[in-house]
Motif scaffolding. Structure first.
Motif, PDB file in Angstrom:
ATOM      1  N   GLU A 131      -1.509 -24.551  22.072  1.00  0.00           N
ATOM      2  CA  GLU A 131      -2.951 -24.537  22.312  1.00  0.00           C
ATOM      3  C   GLU A 131      -3.721 -25.094  21.121  1.00  0.00           C
ATOM      4  OE1 GLU A 131      -2.715 -20.642  25.253  1.00  0.00           O
ATOM      5  OE2 GLU A 131      -3.679 -20.487  23.296  1.00  0.00           O
ATOM      6  N   PHE A 132      -3.235 -24.831  19.901  1.00  0.00           N
ATOM      7  CA  PHE A 132      -3.896 -25.384  18.714  1.00  0.00           C
ATOM      8  C   PHE A 132      -3.834 -26.908  18.747  1.00  0.00           C
ATOM      9  CE2 PHE A 132      -4.694 -26.492  14.369  1.00  0.00           C
ATOM     10  CZ  PHE A 132      -5.498 -25.473  13.865  1.00  0.00           C
ATOM     11  N   CYS A 133      -2.681 -27.474  19.148  1.00  0.00           N
ATOM     12  CA  CYS A 133      -2.531 -28.926  19.220  1.00  0.00           C
ATOM     13  C   CYS A 133      -3.445 -29.528  20.284  1.00  0.00           C
ATOM     14  CB  CYS A 133      -1.080 -29.288  19.535  1.00  0.00           C
ATOM     15  SG  CYS A 133      -0.024 -29.476  18.090  1.00  0.00           S
ATOM     16  N   SER A 202      -9.588 -28.974  10.714  1.00  0.00           N
ATOM     17  CA  SER A 202      -8.371 -29.791  10.818  1.00  0.00           C
ATOM     18  C   SER A 202      -8.656 -31.107  11.529  1.00  0.00           C
ATOM     19  CB  SER A 202      -7.282 -29.007  11.565  1.00  0.00           C
ATOM     20  OG  SER A 202      -6.946 -27.818  10.883  1.00  0.00           O
ATOM     21  N   ALA A 203      -9.520 -31.070  12.540  1.00  0.00           N
ATOM     22  CA  ALA A 203      -9.883 -32.302  13.247  1.00  0.00           C
ATOM     23  C   ALA A 203     -10.592 -33.269  12.304  1.00  0.00           C
ATOM     24  CB  ALA A 203     -10.762 -31.980  14.449  1.00  0.00           C
ATOM     25  N   LEU A 204     -11.500 -32.760  11.482  1.00  0.00           N
ATOM     26  CA  LEU A 204     -12.205 -33.623  10.523  1.00  0.00           C
ATOM     27  C   LEU A 204     -11.245 -34.160   9.469  1.00  0.00           C
ATOM     28  CD1 LEU A 204     -15.522 -31.606  10.013  1.00  0.00           C
ATOM     29  CD2 LEU A 204     -15.149 -33.644  11.405  1.00  0.00           C
ATOM     30  N   PHE A 327       0.891 -26.289   9.378  1.00  0.00           N
ATOM     31  CA  PHE A 327       0.869 -26.068  10.814  1.00  0.00           C
ATOM     32  C   PHE A 327       2.257 -26.139  11.447  1.00  0.00           C
ATOM     33  CE2 PHE A 327       0.531 -27.937  15.111  1.00  0.00           C
ATOM     34  CZ  PHE A 327      -0.022 -26.835  15.746  1.00  0.00           C
ATOM     35  N   THR A 328       3.106 -27.028  10.949  1.00  0.00           N
ATOM     36  CA  THR A 328       4.412 -27.236  11.574  1.00  0.00           C
ATOM     37  C   THR A 328       5.520 -26.447  10.868  1.00  0.00           C
ATOM     38  OG1 THR A 328       4.707 -29.248  10.233  1.00  0.00           O
ATOM     39  CG2 THR A 328       3.774 -29.501  12.439  1.00  0.00           C
ATOM     40  N   ILE A 329       5.845 -26.838   9.649  1.00  0.00           N
ATOM     41  CA  ILE A 329       6.987 -26.251   8.955  1.00  0.00           C
ATOM     42  C   ILE A 329       6.797 -24.756   8.720  1.00  0.00           C
ATOM     43  CG2 ILE A 329       8.452 -26.372   6.913  1.00  0.00           C
ATOM     44  CD1 ILE A 329       8.587 -28.813   8.751  1.00  0.00           C
ATOM     45  N   TYR A 340       2.882 -16.875  14.848  1.00  0.00           N
ATOM     46  CA  TYR A 340       2.335 -16.859  16.197  1.00  0.00           C
ATOM     47  C   TYR A 340       2.544 -18.187  16.903  1.00  0.00           C
ATOM     48  CZ  TYR A 340      -0.306 -13.099  13.949  1.00  0.00           C
ATOM     49  OH  TYR A 340      -0.676 -11.987  13.244  1.00  0.00           O
ATOM     50  N   SER A 341       3.603 -18.898  16.571  1.00  0.00           N
ATOM     51  CA  SER A 341       3.775 -20.240  17.133  1.00  0.00           C
ATOM     52  C   SER A 341       3.905 -20.222  18.644  1.00  0.00           C
ATOM     53  CB  SER A 341       5.003 -20.917  16.517  1.00  0.00           C
ATOM     54  OG  SER A 341       6.190 -20.213  16.882  1.00  0.00           O
ATOM     55  N   GLY A 342       4.480 -19.152  19.187  1.00  0.00           N
ATOM     56  CA  GLY A 342       4.666 -19.082  20.625  1.00  0.00           C
ATOM     57  C   GLY A 342       5.879 -19.812  21.119  1.00  0.00           C
ATOM     58  N   ILE A 343       6.657 -20.435  20.203  1.00  0.00           N
ATOM     59  CA  ILE A 343       7.856 -21.170  20.611  1.00  0.00           C
ATOM     60  C   ILE A 343       8.938 -20.197  21.054  1.00  0.00           C
ATOM     61  CG2 ILE A 343       9.627 -22.762  19.840  1.00  0.00           C
ATOM     62  CD1 ILE A 343       7.646 -23.868  17.838  1.00  0.00           C
TER      63      ILE A 343
END
Length: 344
Positions: A131-133, A202-204, A327-329, A340-343
């Motif tokens: 959802e963040f992505c 993050s978008a900016l 965000f990833t690693i 809380y990645s949800g993976i």
């Protein structure tokens, strides 16, 4: 029979897939625009160079005037100078206009996917990495379109929309997560405040990353031009100067830094309410602070220490790489209170 929430969740995934396909078409259009426009400018400059190297007889009186040339260019006649070629090309960038139109359609479909996800989950749509992505990608596209209403930044289209496509592909392929309830720690109004500001910041940062990469490419092109060397990337003729890109990125980074500062402060307040302490040196907390330090150093070094040009661009890029790492690693490979990645 699937429930309404499950059906909405499936429609949301379909909308995201369609948006990714539309963004891909827009990305191709923006790339085609850069390629064809730069080719037009190079061909005009080559013709002008040949004409300057050959003796010629001046035609009628007014034929070589700037006003007459501009008038013929506006009517579709051949342009006479490289500057007029730039204007002529900008006014007739059909591929760029197609890219903008498709981006608008993609953003609308994308918004439908994010909104339907929110309705299906009965909460804000940024509770996990998927959802963040998707939400972050939507904000990047919307900010790009909003900036377009004030300033012609279509030259950023291939870079920005390309990043949006990567974000949606990462969500669909790397972080697929079904609609589900949040863990207890996230069931708070601070999720709306803290994470929404983090998504916007993050978008900016994503936009300034694209501008900093372009700045480095443009600075290299300008250095080669000063040295009398042939240019390698003709599309940079459509991009503002390295200094203009740097100034624009600096202003946007300053806004994003304020938002990230609020993100850090709101996160500390939320942590005190959830776990009874403002700071606990959790991996996520540490990297959020590292990002803040890097961008604070960037703003300070550029404003007071004269760190301009490529050094400023590299600092901006390093800051964004820290955002991506966080965000990833950190989310995937580090355990902690913020897992809380949800993976699955």
């Amino acid at each position: 029979m699937p429930s309404i929430d499950e059906t909405l969740g499936q429609y949301s995934e379909l909308f995201i897939l369609l948006a990714a396909m539309a963004y891909t078409v827009a990305f191709i259009a923006f790339c085609w625009d850069l390629a064809t426009s730069s080719k037009t400018i190079r061909s005009v400059e080559s013709r002008l160079a040949r004409e300057q190297s050959e003796p010629k007889v001046l035609a009628g009186a007014g034929g070589g005037s700037a006003a007459g040339s501009a008038g013929r260019a506006g009517a579709g006649a051949p342009v006479e100078t490289a500057d007029e070629a730039m204007v002529y090309t900008r006014e007739r960038r059909v591929a760029a206009r197609i890219g903008v139109a498709v981006t608008i359609v993609a953003a609308l479909v994308h918004a439908a996917g994010v909104i339907s996800r929110a309705i299906a989950a009965h909460r804000v749509p940024w509770g996990n990495m998927y959802e963040f992505c998707t939400t972050g990608g939507l904000i990047v596209a919307v900010v790009f379109l909003l900036v377009l209403t004030r300033k012609d930044v279509r030259f950023l289209g291939s870079f920005v929309i390309g990043l949006v496509v990567i974000m949606l592909c990462a969500a669909a392929i790397g972080f697929p997560t079904p609609v589900a309830h949040l863990v207890p720690a996230l069931q708070s109004y601070w999720l709306i405040i803290h994470v929404s500001i983090a998504v916007i910041a993050s978008a900016l940062f994503t936009l300034t990353f694209a501008m900093s990469v372009l700045q480095l490419l443009q600075a290299n092109r300008e250095a080669r031009a000063r040295a009398g060397q042939p240019e390698r990337m003709g599309f940079l003729r459509l991009v503002p100067s390295a200094l203009s890109l740097e100034n624009f990125a600096y202003r946007v980074n300053a806004i994003a830094f304020v938002l990230w500062t609020f993100t850090l402060m709101a996160g500390a307040i939320w942590a005190e309410k959830a776990w009874g302490r403002y700071w606990g040196w959790d991996t996520k907390e540490v990297w959020t602070f590292v990002i803040w330090v890097v961008y604070a150093g960037y703003l300070h070094a550029r404003a007071t220490r004269g760190w301009t040009g490529t050094r400023a661009a590299w600092l901006s890029i390093v800051g964004y790489l820290c955002v991506v790492f966080n965000f990833t690693i950190v989310n995937v490979f580090f355990s902690g209170l913020h897992s809380y990645s949800g993976i699955q």
